[in-house]
Design an enzyme around this catalytic site. Structure first.
Site, short mmCIF file in Angstrom:
data_model
loop_
_atom_site.label_atom_id
_atom_site.label_comp_id
_atom_site.label_asym_id
_atom_site.label_seq_id
_atom_site.Cartn_x
_atom_site.Cartn_y
_atom_site.Cartn_z
N SER A 255 0.86 -1.18 0.00
CA SER A 255 0.00 0.00 0.00
C SER A 255 0.89 1.23 0.00
CB SER A 255 -0.88 -0.01 1.25
OG SER A 255 -0.08 0.29 2.38
N LYS A 256 0.23 2.38 0.00
CA LYS A 256 0.98 3.64 -0.04
C LYS A 256 2.00 3.72 1.09
CE LYS A 256 -1.28 6.93 -2.84
NZ LYS A 256 -2.72 7.11 -2.94
N ARG A 257 1.63 3.12 2.22
CA ARG A 257 2.52 3.10 3.38
C ARG A 257 3.94 2.65 3.00
NH1 ARG A 257 2.10 -0.95 6.85
NH2 ARG A 257 0.57 -1.94 5.50
#
Ligand code: GLU
Length: 494
Positions: A255-257
């Protein structure tokens, strides 16, 4: 995909696959991998790779997102073989299919309102299973249906799930069997007359004559329902292969994380197409060895469904960056000359370098530094000293190489004179000056090399000094040495 016969497919061109993104945001690594695997598969078997934009969700689909997808695929060199299909333009086909199912008895009208269904769901005994539609409307008599229709009551169309089970062989996960008792009578057309994803995807894949569906694991639970729908419509269903999740280095869903960004950002950051194709091509697929390098043509030649791993694939940005560096290190100046020129112009506009270098200068710097950079633009960032006199010197470096020895200034001045006398300011002559003086002064060559490097680049590390000085050229080197001498004189503690 056990029954795939390579030769037959190769000669008959039967393979038709599609990438079917919903244009609701960026094109991410996961989507790109799906697109690439479809593309490699199609090209391997001499088939066609198509694009279907699943833009039926009017609220979430945007023209910008469509552009992002088309541009992203174009950048990667995997634009579709036929005009893209827009799902929103095929709604009449979806409606016609739902009506066909109604006519052949595979579907039925459901007049229940969402409120009624919600009420019955609440009243249902609580257990772990998901509430399934109770087939209330399947039990309506023809007269009751007629009455509701003449009363203009809205209705959805639901698929009547038959008894028995659905079994299919997934190219990645093997045999999958699901009991029909676990499948809800899914809605095909909503009460407002719009088709659901489940109906649209099957009708479109059938009309597009898709032979193999290669897509993310998140669709595996949709597959039994879609297979039932194919059967109800009288179509042979395509073969399926579901790609495992892409994970971050912490083994959690990417994910963007994790810094996972869109393909556009990777492009903007300076990742090369070759890097992206190579890295994503090996993300969850392998040709049977553990290589790090593979090119587009090899991916096409070697791609097979059996090489897809069933466990999640880890996306590691560090490795991606490393790979980009490898591609840059192995590239020639000509491969990237145009792009480098653009980066030079923008570095100049941003004050990172002092002038826009000509192609000879850029090529010289490239030859010196391309093995040491991860991105093309780094030639003008990390390597900005090739095109700009140092405005400061590495602080630790000054202590170690400028102020450590009282003779530094004296030596630099002699070297300035020596360099001035050189007719050919080339590697050999530069090295010769330094070796001769180091012998004469009985100091190690390092005692001369380190201050020279610091004076000419402002840094303590970098490419070979002799090569670097040659590329910088005599005039620049002498100017920088003179500046450094002045700087040391001014900054030296008395
Ligand atoms: N539009 C779906 C998605 O973006 C893909 C549907 C499919 O591949 O069947 O997840």
């Amino acid at each position: 995909m056990a029954e795939l016969k390579t030769n037959k497919l190769k000669s008959q061109g039967e393979v038709r696959v599609r990438f079917a993104p919903s244009p609701t945001g960026d094109l991410h690594v996961g989507g790109v991998r799906t697109a690439l695997f479809n593309y490699f598969f199609a090209k391997h078997y001499g088939g066609n790779y198509l694009l279907r934009i699943e833009d039926t969700d009017e609220k979430r689909s945007t023209p910008e997102a469509i552009k992002v997808i088309l541009n992203g695929l174009e950048w990667l060199g995997i634009s579709p073989d036929e005009e893209p299909v827009f799902q929103s333009k095929r709604i009449n086909n979806h409606i016609a299919a739902a009506n066909k199912l109604l006519e052949n008895g595979s579907a039925y009208r459901c007049f229940c309102t969402p409120e009624e269904i919600a009420k019955r769901r609440e009243a249902a005994p609580v257990d772990n299973k998901m509430y399934m539609y109770d087939r209330h409307c399947l039990k309506l008599s023809p007269e009751e249906i007629e009455a509701k229709l003449s009363n203009n009551e809205s209705f959805a169309i639901r698929l009547k799930i038959p008894d028995g089970e659905v079994a299919f062989t997934d190219g990645v996960h093997g045999e999958i069997k699901v009991s029909c008792q676990e499948i809800d009578d899914l809605v095909l057309l909503r009460r407002n007359g719009t088709p659901t994803y489940m109906l649209a995807v099957v009708v479109d894949d059938a009309d597009m004559k898709i032979s193999h569906i290669i897509r993310g694991d998140d669709h595996i639970s949709n597959t039994p329902k879609q297979i039932l729908l194919y059967k109800a419509l009288g179509f042979k269903h395509p073969e399926f292969a579901h790609l495992p999740l892409i994970l971050g280095p912490d083994k959690k869903r990417l994910s963007k994380r994790h810094g996972a960004v869109s393909i556009t950002s990777y492009n903007e950051e300076g990742y090369l197409v070759e890097t992206m194709i190579n890295y994503i091509g090996l993300l969850g697929w392998s040709p049977g060895d553990d290589r790090d390098f593979i090119c587009r043509q090899e991916l096409i030649d070697l791609f097979n469904i059996s090489g897809i791993q069933s466990k999640g694939a880890v996306f590691d940005e560090k490795k991606l960056r490393w790979l980009n560096g490898q591609y840059i290190g192995n590239a020639s100046y000509a491969d990237h000359a145009e792009q480098l020129k653009l980066y030079a112009e923008s570095a100049f506009e941003n004050g990172i370098i002092d002038y826009i270098p000509d192609s000879i200068k850029i090529e010289d710097a490239w030859n010196l530094l391309h093995n040491r950079i991860y991105f093309l633009k780094d030639l003008f960032n990390d390597g900005n000293y090739m095109f700009k006199d140092p405005v400061s010197y590495d602080v630790k470096g000054t202590r170690k190489h400028f102020f450590n020895d009282d003779d530094v200034i004296k030596r630099l001045n002699v070297l300035i004179d020596d360099f001035n006398l050189l007719e050919n300011f080339d590697i050999e002559s530069i090295e010769n000056v330094i070796r001769t003086r180091s012998d004469e002064w009985e100091v190690s060559a390092g005692k001369l090399i380190h201050p020279l490097r610091l004076a000419c680049s402002g840094l303590t590390g970098g490419p070979g000094l002799f090569e670097m000085l040659e590329v910088l050229r005599k005039e620049t080197v002498i100017r920088r040495l003179e500046n450094a001498v002045k700087w040391i004189e001014t900054n030296k503690k008395q």
